[in-house]
Enzyme design. Structure first.
Site, PDB file in Angstrom:
ATOM      1  N   ARG A  34       0.887  -1.392   0.177  1.00 12.82           N
ATOM      2  CA  ARG A  34       0.015   0.176  -0.310  1.00 12.82           C
ATOM      3  C   ARG A  34       1.008   1.293   0.261  1.00 12.82           C
ATOM      4  O   ARG A  34       0.625   2.318  -0.328  1.00 12.82           O
ATOM      5  CB  ARG A  34      -0.863   0.018   1.269  1.00 12.82           C
ATOM      6  CG  ARG A  34      -2.026  -1.363   0.619  1.00 12.82           C
ATOM      7  CD  ARG A  34      -2.995  -0.668   2.068  1.00 12.82           C
ATOM      8  NE  ARG A  34      -4.991  -1.266   1.812  1.00 12.82           N
ATOM      9  CZ  ARG A  34      -5.623  -1.945   2.283  1.00 12.82           C
ATOM     10  NH1 ARG A  34      -5.005  -2.178   4.397  1.00 12.82           N
ATOM     11  NH2 ARG A  34      -6.536  -2.359   1.973  1.00 12.82           N
ATOM     12  N   LYS A 204     -15.159 -14.850   6.263  1.00 15.21           N
ATOM     13  CA  LYS A 204     -16.491 -15.079   6.705  1.00 15.21           C
ATOM     14  C   LYS A 204     -17.244 -15.265   5.496  1.00 15.21           C
ATOM     15  O   LYS A 204     -17.531 -14.471   4.508  1.00 15.21           O
ATOM     16  CB  LYS A 204     -16.894 -14.766   7.577  1.00 15.21           C
ATOM     17  CG  LYS A 204     -15.976 -14.931   8.849  1.00 15.21           C
ATOM     18  CD  LYS A 204     -15.680 -13.344   9.794  1.00 15.21           C
ATOM     19  CE  LYS A 204     -15.682 -12.011  10.005  1.00 15.21           C
ATOM     20  NZ  LYS A 204     -16.206 -11.534  11.225  1.00 15.21           N
ATOM     21  N   GLY A 357      -7.268  -6.979   1.321  1.00 11.96           N
ATOM     22  CA  GLY A 357      -6.203  -6.829   1.858  1.00 11.96           C
ATOM     23  C   GLY A 357      -4.653  -7.589   1.859  1.00 11.96           C
ATOM     24  O   GLY A 357      -3.499  -8.107   1.899  1.00 11.96           O
ATOM     25  N   GLY A 381     -12.544  -4.108   1.339  1.00 18.01           N
ATOM     26  CA  GLY A 381     -13.733  -3.727   1.842  1.00 18.01           C
ATOM     27  C   GLY A 381     -14.681  -2.785   0.714  1.00 18.01           C
ATOM     28  O   GLY A 381     -15.357  -3.003   0.223  1.00 18.01           O
TER      29      GLY A 381
END
Ligand code: ADP
Ligand code: MG
Length: 402
Positions: A34, A204, A357, A381
């Site tokens: 990043r 998840k 990420g 996200g």
């Protein structure tokens, strides 16, 4: 959206909101992707004579006050040091976010110099749900600069003070990273070449069911991997032993499976799993078919038949989006599934985008060169919410040039 080439930056303090939220092991940066992805905008602004004041967050500082959070850290110090190495020039880190130390750093910058504010999440106002608290912090940040550049793509889905409220207070533009990320995601959503195959893994299903529902409109095939696949297997009637399971999501997952079947979208699930005796790098392990997974084992990776199946389901793809590792790749003994997915995608000759990420860190940790894929997104996200068709607050704020 206005880009930085449209701003007159020379001699002016530009507050650059970047995403420098790198994974840390103590104070050690384990993947600086990043930071590297932020370099083109930083370098361009500095070359054009801007006084670049970087604002970024790191980790999840805890506490109800600035003092508590600042005491607990993490500080951006290792990030500022790595950025200075990569730039080959000094980066002065302020001792606070929007207080006297920040003002002194801003005032001390010469044309072309780079400074950094401390972790913006030390300020409770940054992530506050209270509009007035966010506005108060945004006003203090705005007072430090004359211009705002938004380049923190990975934080664009957050309605935070430095992402959402601040751009409205200063003339603003998007940085190169944000423009590049949005251009890539737009290619995925606007008439992608077919077959369009999506691979979703990670921990998840609850994180990703919304995007899956949206992708049923767009993708031809959905490959479900990693920790989230066990809830899907369970919804299809398989036992998964001690593996990660979100039992309360089973009805929703079952509904998604039915919906996909109705629409002719193929959903591909693992056929064999690596079952370990526990969650540990050196846990004993063995391959089991999903039809006979033992009650006392925990799956940390997918098996060889699944690696082959997934590769065959990617072989004819013209467009691929991949988010979420296919196993606990952090443990080398359980990285084979993630490696196999990465390899299969790297062989695809169409548009291939890796987002997330942990996914980005995984492909680099496994030794894949950046050009193995069309694009490695810095946003997890943020990319998913874009693909869900949602408005990202940070992009909305940058688009508003009123
Ligand atoms: P990204 O950051 O790319 O969006 P996620 O945060 O959704 O990805 O998921 C990454 C995490 O999922 C990794 O830390 C990985 O260890 C975990 N994971 C993947 N497969 C499994 C599994 N089979 N069991 C437990 N955790 C898993
Ligand atoms: Mg993650």
């Amino acid at each position: 959206m206005r880009g930085i080439d449209d701003l007159e930056v020379s001699g002016r303090v530009v507050l650059l909101r970047a995403d420098l939220n790198v994974p840390l092991d103590g104070a050690e940066i384990t993947d600086d992707g990043r930071i590297r992805a932020s370099l083109p905008t930083i370098t361009k602004l500095a070359d054009r004579g801007a006084r670049v004041l970087i604002c970024a967050h790191l980790g999840r500082p805890r506490g109800s006050s600035y003092a508590e959070r600042a005491a607990g850290g993490p500080s951006l110090a290792p990030v500022a040091a790595r950025l200075a190495d990569l730039l080959g020039s000094e980066v002065t880190l302020a001792g606070d976010v929007a207080g006297p130390a920040a003002a002194a750093v801003a005032a001390g910058l010469a044309d072309g110099q780079v400074g950094m504010l401390e972790n913006v999440r030390f300020e409770p106002g940054e992530t506050s749900k209270d509009d007035a608290r966010r506005a108060e912090l945004a006003a203090r940040l705005a007072a430090l600069a004359q211009l705002y550049v938004g380049d923190g793509f990975g934080a664009m889905h957050r309605k935070h003070a430095s992402v959402y409220d601040l751009p409205g207070l200063l003339p603003h533009a998007a940085g190169y990273l944000v423009l590049a990320e949005v251009a890539m995601l737009r290619r995925l959503t606007q008439d992608p070449a077919r077959p369009y195959v999506v691979v979703l893994g990670g921990a998840k299903p609850s994180d990703k069911l919304a995007v899956i529902e949206n992708l049923l409109d767009q993708a031809d095939r959905l490959i479900i991997a990693g920790g989230m696949s066990y809830t899907f297997l369970k919804a299809r009637g398989h036992e998964v032993g001690q593996s990660l399971l979100e039992a309360d999501m089973i009805p929703q997952v079952a509904a998604v499976l039915a919906e996909a079947a109705g629409r002719g979208v193929e959903i591909v699930l693992p056929v064999d799993l690596v079952g370990a005796t526990g969650y540990a790098p050196d846990a004993e392990h063995q391959v089991f078919p999903v039809t006979g997974f033992p009650a006392d084992r925990e799956s940390l990776d997918m098996g060889p038949a699944t690696r082959e199946l997934f590769a065959s389901k990617l072989a004819d793809a013209q467009t691929v989006f991949w988010n979420g590792p296919a196993g606990v790749f952090e443990f080398p003994a359980f990285a084979a599934g993630t490696r196999a997915v990465a390899e299969a995608i790297s062989r695809v000759r169409g548009l291939t985008v890796v987002g997330g990420g942990d996914s980005a860190a995984a492909v680099r940790a496994l030794g894949f060169a950046d050009d193995s894929f069309t694009h490695i997104s810095t946003g997890g996200g943020a990319s998913l919410e874009y693909l869900e068709g949602r408005d990202l607050p940070g992009l909305v704020a940058l688009e508003d040039n009123g």
